[in-house]
Design a protein around this motif. Structure first.
Motif, short mmCIF file in Angstrom:
data_model
loop_
_atom_site.label_atom_id
_atom_site.label_comp_id
_atom_site.label_asym_id
_atom_site.label_seq_id
_atom_site.Cartn_x
_atom_site.Cartn_y
_atom_site.Cartn_z
N LEU A 251 0.81 -1.22 0.00
CA LEU A 251 0.00 0.00 0.00
C LEU A 251 0.84 1.27 0.00
O LEU A 251 0.48 2.26 -0.64
CB LEU A 251 -0.93 0.00 1.21
CG LEU A 251 -2.16 -0.90 1.14
CD1 LEU A 251 -2.86 -0.94 2.49
CD2 LEU A 251 -3.12 -0.42 0.06
N VAL A 252 1.96 1.27 0.73
CA VAL A 252 2.74 2.50 0.90
C VAL A 252 3.79 2.67 -0.19
O VAL A 252 4.55 3.65 -0.16
CB VAL A 252 3.41 2.53 2.28
CG1 VAL A 252 2.36 2.52 3.38
CG2 VAL A 252 4.38 1.35 2.46
N GLN A 253 3.84 1.76 -1.17
CA GLN A 253 4.87 1.86 -2.20
C GLN A 253 4.66 3.04 -3.13
O GLN A 253 5.60 3.75 -3.48
CB GLN A 253 4.91 0.57 -3.01
CG GLN A 253 5.46 -0.63 -2.26
CD GLN A 253 5.43 -1.90 -3.08
OE1 GLN A 253 4.96 -1.90 -4.24
NE2 GLN A 253 5.90 -2.99 -2.50
N CYS A 254 3.42 3.25 -3.57
CA CYS A 254 3.10 4.27 -4.57
C CYS A 254 1.66 4.71 -4.39
O CYS A 254 0.88 4.05 -3.69
CB CYS A 254 3.28 3.73 -5.99
SG CYS A 254 4.98 3.31 -6.45
N PRO A 255 1.23 5.79 -5.06
CA PRO A 255 -0.19 6.11 -5.10
C PRO A 255 -0.97 5.03 -5.88
O PRO A 255 -0.41 4.34 -6.73
CB PRO A 255 -0.24 7.45 -5.85
CG PRO A 255 1.13 8.02 -5.66
CD PRO A 255 2.06 6.85 -5.67
N SER A 278 -3.39 7.79 -1.64
CA SER A 278 -1.97 7.78 -1.29
C SER A 278 -1.86 7.38 0.18
O SER A 278 -2.30 8.13 1.07
CB SER A 278 -1.35 9.15 -1.52
OG SER A 278 0.02 9.15 -1.14
N PHE A 279 -1.26 6.20 0.43
CA PHE A 279 -1.14 5.67 1.78
C PHE A 279 0.24 5.98 2.35
O PHE A 279 1.24 5.83 1.65
CB PHE A 279 -1.36 4.15 1.78
CG PHE A 279 -2.72 3.72 1.31
CD1 PHE A 279 -3.76 3.56 2.22
CD2 PHE A 279 -2.97 3.49 -0.04
CE1 PHE A 279 -5.01 3.16 1.79
CE2 PHE A 279 -4.22 3.10 -0.47
CZ PHE A 279 -5.25 2.94 0.45
N GLU A 280 0.27 6.41 3.59
CA GLU A 280 1.54 6.70 4.25
C GLU A 280 1.71 5.80 5.47
O GLU A 280 0.73 5.40 6.10
CB GLU A 280 1.57 8.17 4.70
CG GLU A 280 1.44 9.18 3.57
CD GLU A 280 1.45 10.61 4.09
OE1 GLU A 280 1.95 10.83 5.22
OE2 GLU A 280 0.96 11.50 3.37
N GLU A 281 2.96 5.48 5.78
CA GLU A 281 3.23 4.71 7.00
C GLU A 281 2.80 5.54 8.20
O GLU A 281 3.00 6.75 8.23
CB GLU A 281 4.71 4.37 7.08
CG GLU A 281 5.17 3.39 6.00
CD GLU A 281 6.62 3.00 6.16
OE1 GLU A 281 7.24 3.48 7.14
OE2 GLU A 281 7.14 2.22 5.34
N GLY A 282 2.21 4.89 9.15
CA GLY A 282 1.69 5.61 10.30
C GLY A 282 0.18 5.73 10.28
O GLY A 282 -0.42 6.19 11.25
N GLY A 283 -0.45 5.35 9.14
CA GLY A 283 -1.90 5.29 9.11
C GLY A 283 -2.61 6.45 8.45
O GLY A 283 -3.84 6.52 8.49
N ASP A 348 0.28 3.44 -9.48
CA ASP A 348 0.80 4.42 -10.43
C ASP A 348 1.84 5.26 -9.72
O ASP A 348 1.54 6.28 -9.09
CB ASP A 348 -0.33 5.30 -10.97
CG ASP A 348 0.15 6.27 -12.05
OD1 ASP A 348 1.37 6.25 -12.35
OD2 ASP A 348 -0.67 7.04 -12.58
N CYS A 349 3.09 4.82 -9.83
CA CYS A 349 4.18 5.51 -9.13
C CYS A 349 4.49 6.88 -9.74
O CYS A 349 5.20 7.68 -9.13
CB CYS A 349 5.43 4.64 -9.11
SG CYS A 349 5.25 3.11 -8.16
N ASP A 350 3.99 7.15 -10.95
CA ASP A 350 4.21 8.44 -11.60
C ASP A 350 3.06 9.41 -11.37
O ASP A 350 3.05 10.51 -11.93
CB ASP A 350 4.42 8.24 -13.11
CG ASP A 350 5.66 7.42 -13.42
OD1 ASP A 350 6.65 7.57 -12.68
OD2 ASP A 350 5.62 6.61 -14.37
N TYR A 351 2.09 9.00 -10.58
CA TYR A 351 0.90 9.84 -10.37
C TYR A 351 1.29 11.13 -9.63
O TYR A 351 1.97 11.10 -8.60
CB TYR A 351 -0.13 9.07 -9.56
CG TYR A 351 -1.39 9.85 -9.26
CD1 TYR A 351 -2.39 9.97 -10.21
CD2 TYR A 351 -1.56 10.47 -8.03
CE1 TYR A 351 -3.55 10.69 -9.93
CE2 TYR A 351 -2.71 11.19 -7.74
CZ TYR A 351 -3.70 11.30 -8.69
OH TYR A 351 -4.84 12.02 -8.42
#
Length: 456
Positions: A251-255, A278-283, A348-351
Motif C-alpha cells: 500500500l505505501v509503495q506508490c499512489p 496515497s497511503f503513508e506509513e503511520g496510518g 501508479d508511481c508516476d501519479y
C-alpha cells in the motif's frame, strides 16, 4: 520306580512351563508409553502428521469452493455460455484470467457433471450434480481450517513402525509419498502405537529442510508450519492468498488510482476516473479527486474472519469509508469488496495529484470570466465574475457591472471582500475544494458554490 519318577518330573516341568506361558497370555506385561519413541492413536504429533500428508484440495477453490477435496483433471466448466476444458493447472490459470475480465459484472460459471473428486484421505468420490457437490463441500470448514498443512512436506522415503499395546512390533512400512502414508494412518486401530524411523527430514515450501529427531521436535516443527502459510484455503470465489504484512508493504509503495468502482451493483468507474489514494506509513491516507479535490483520512489493516481487511476512514469521502475485504494483490492491482461494493486500485508511481495551492488557484482564476452557480448549476441570477488583478467585477447578462469587490488567496482559502450589492452575502472565507482549469468548487460551512470558466 526310577523311570516313573523321571517321567513324573518331566511332566511336572512341562506343566509348569505351560502354566507360565498361559499366565503371560492372559496378563500381558504393562509398560508406560514413552512418547519420545512411540505415538498413540490420538497423539498431537500423529494428528499433525495426518494433516501434513493429507491431500490439499485448495488449489482449485475458484471452481469448487472447497479445500477438503479437489476435482480430478480433465473436466469442463461453462462461463457465460462458453465451455472451457480444464486439464491442468494452466487451465485453472486461464479460467481465473477469464473471470478477472468480467469481474464486477454479472457472470455465471457452471461445472459440467459428472466429476470425480479426491478427498483429503485420497479416496475418490463421483459427484453427479451441483447439489451433491455442495453436500460434499459441507465437510470443509470455512476460513482455511481444512485437513492439510501445506507449508511443509515429508522428505521420502520414510519408515514407520507399528506396535501393539505390549510394545511388540506388528509392522514396518516404507512409504514413498503422502498418499501411502495417509492411507497407512487411515488403517490404524485405536490400540495401535506408531513410531517413525528418526531422524525424519521435512522440507518447507521455500526448499529449506529441517530434521526431527524425536516426537517432540516433530510436533513443534509441524505446529509452527501449520501457522506459517495459507496457500488458497478460503472457500471464496477467485481469491489469492497473501499476508497482512504484504498488504501493508504494498500500500505505501506508490499512489493507487481507482480504475474500477462499483457501488450498490452500479458501475461508477467513469465518475471516479481521476481519483487516487496515497497511503503513508503511520496510518494516514489522502484521497485525491477531480480537479484537485483531496481529503485526508486514516487507514489500517487487520485480520477478520480469516481475511485480510483494509479499513478506510476519510473526513469527507464517506463513500469509501468501510472495512474492505481484500482478496487479491498482484500485478500492480489491489481488489476489494464489501457486499455489493467493489473497488480495483492500480499502482501508479508516476501519479502527480493536482494540489489546490495559492499559485494554482490564482493563475486559473485570472484567466477569462467565471459563471457562479450552485452544485445543481442554478443561481438566483445569471452572473459572470472577472477575477483579474485581484479585483472582482460582477457582470449581468447585459455586461453591466452589478457588484465589485476584491479577493485574496492563502493556501486553499479564498477570501471575498468589498462586495456590497448582488453578491454581498458571499463576503467571507471559502475553502477551495476543486481547482480545475474549467471548473472550481468552493465551500463555506454547508454551502457549496461552483465557478465555471467562460471565455467568449
Amino acid at each position: 520306580m526310577k523311570k516313573c519318577f523321571k517321567f513324573s518330573l518331566v511332566a511336572f516341568l512341562l506343566a509348569l512351563i505351560m502354566a507360565l506361558t498361559s499366565c503371560q497370555d492372559e496378563e500381558p506385561f504393562v509398560e508406560t508409553i514413552d512418547e519420545e519413541q512411540t505415538l498413540s492413536f490420538d497423539s498431537t504429533a500423529l494428528e499433525l502428521m495426518k494433516e501434513t500428508v493429507s491431500n490439499d484440495g485448495s488449489y482449485d477453490n475458484i471452481v469448487d469452493g472447497a479445500s477438503c477435496f479437489d476435482i480430478q483433471f480433465p473436466y469442463s466448466v461453462v462461463v457465460n455460455d462458453v465451455e472451457l476444458t480444464i486439464d491442468s493447472m494452466d487451465g485453472l490459470q486461464v479460467l481465473e484470467e477469464i473471470l478477472d475480465d468480467v469481474e464486477g459484472f454479472e457472470s455465471t460459471m457452471d461445472i459440467v457433471f459428472p466429476i470425480t473428486v479426491t478427498m483429503a484421505d485420497y479416496t475418490e468420490v463421483t459427484i453427479n450434480s451441483e447439489e451433491d457437490l455442495q453436500k460434499t463441500a459441507l465437510e470443509c470448514v470455512e476460513g482455511g481450517i481444512d485437513a492439510d498443512i501445506e507449508c511443509i512436506d515429508v522428505v521420502y522415503p520414510a519408515t514407520v513402525f507399528t506396535y501393539n499395546p505390549n510394545f511388540q512390533q506388528t509392522a514396518s512400512v516404507l512409504v514413498g509419498h503422502d498418499a501411502e502414508l495417509r492411507r497407512f494412518f487411515a488403517g490404524l486401530e485405536e490400540t495401535d502405537l506408531v513410531s517413525f524411523d528418526f531422524p525424519l527430514t521435512l522440507k518447507y515450501t521455500d526448499s529449506t529442510e529441517v530434521v526431527a529427531n524425536t516426537n517432540t521436535e516433530l510436533a513443534d516443527i509441524l505446529s509452527q508450519a501449520k501457522e506459517a502459510c495459507d496457500e488458497d484455503d478460503d472457500n471464496d470465489y477467485n481469491d489469492d492468498d497473501f499476508t497482512q504484512e504484504q498488504l501493508d508493504s504494498v500500500l505505501v509503495q506508490c499512489p493507487w488510482e481507482l480504475v474500477q468502482v462499483q457501488m450498490q451493483s452500479a458501475d461508477q468507474s467513469e465518475q471516479y476516473d481521476t481519483y487516487a489514494f496515497s497511503f503513508e506509513e503511520g496510518g494516514k491516507v489522502t484521497s485525491y479527486g477531480k480537479n484537485g479535490y483531496n481529503t485526508e483520512g486514516a487507514w489500517s489493516t487487520a485480520i477478520e474472519d480469516y481475511r485480510v481487511v483494509l479499513k478506510l476512514d476519510f473526513e469527507a469521502a464517506n463513500q469509501f469509508n468501510n472495512t474492505w475485504k481484500v482478496y487479491e494483490i498482484k500485478e500492480g492491482k489491489i481488489k476489494m469488496f464489501v457486499e455489493d461494493n467493489f473497488l480495483v486500485l492500480e499502482k501508479d508511481c508516476d501519479y502527480e495529484p493536482l494540489i489546490c495551492n495559492a499559485e494554482t488557484i490564482e493563475n486559473r482564476l485570472s484567466v477569462c470570466n467565471w459563471r457562479i452557480t450552485d452544485e445543481k448549476g442554478e443561481f438566483f441570477e445569471d452572473l459572470l465574475i472577472d477575477f483579474a488583478e485581484k479585483q472582482m467585477l460582477v457582470y449581468d447578462t447585459n455586461e453591466k457591472v452589478v457588484d465589485e469587490g476584491s479577493w485574496e488567496i492563502e493556501g486553499n482559502m479564498l477570501t471575498f471582500t468589498g462586495l456590497s450589492r448582488n453578491l454581498a452575502n458571499y463576503i467571507g472565507d471559502w475553502q477551495v475544494l476543486e481547482c480545475g482549469e474549467e471548473e472550481m468548487k468552493i465551500q463555506r460551512y454547508e454551502e457549496v458554490v461552483v465557478l465555471t470558466k467562460v471565455c467568449n
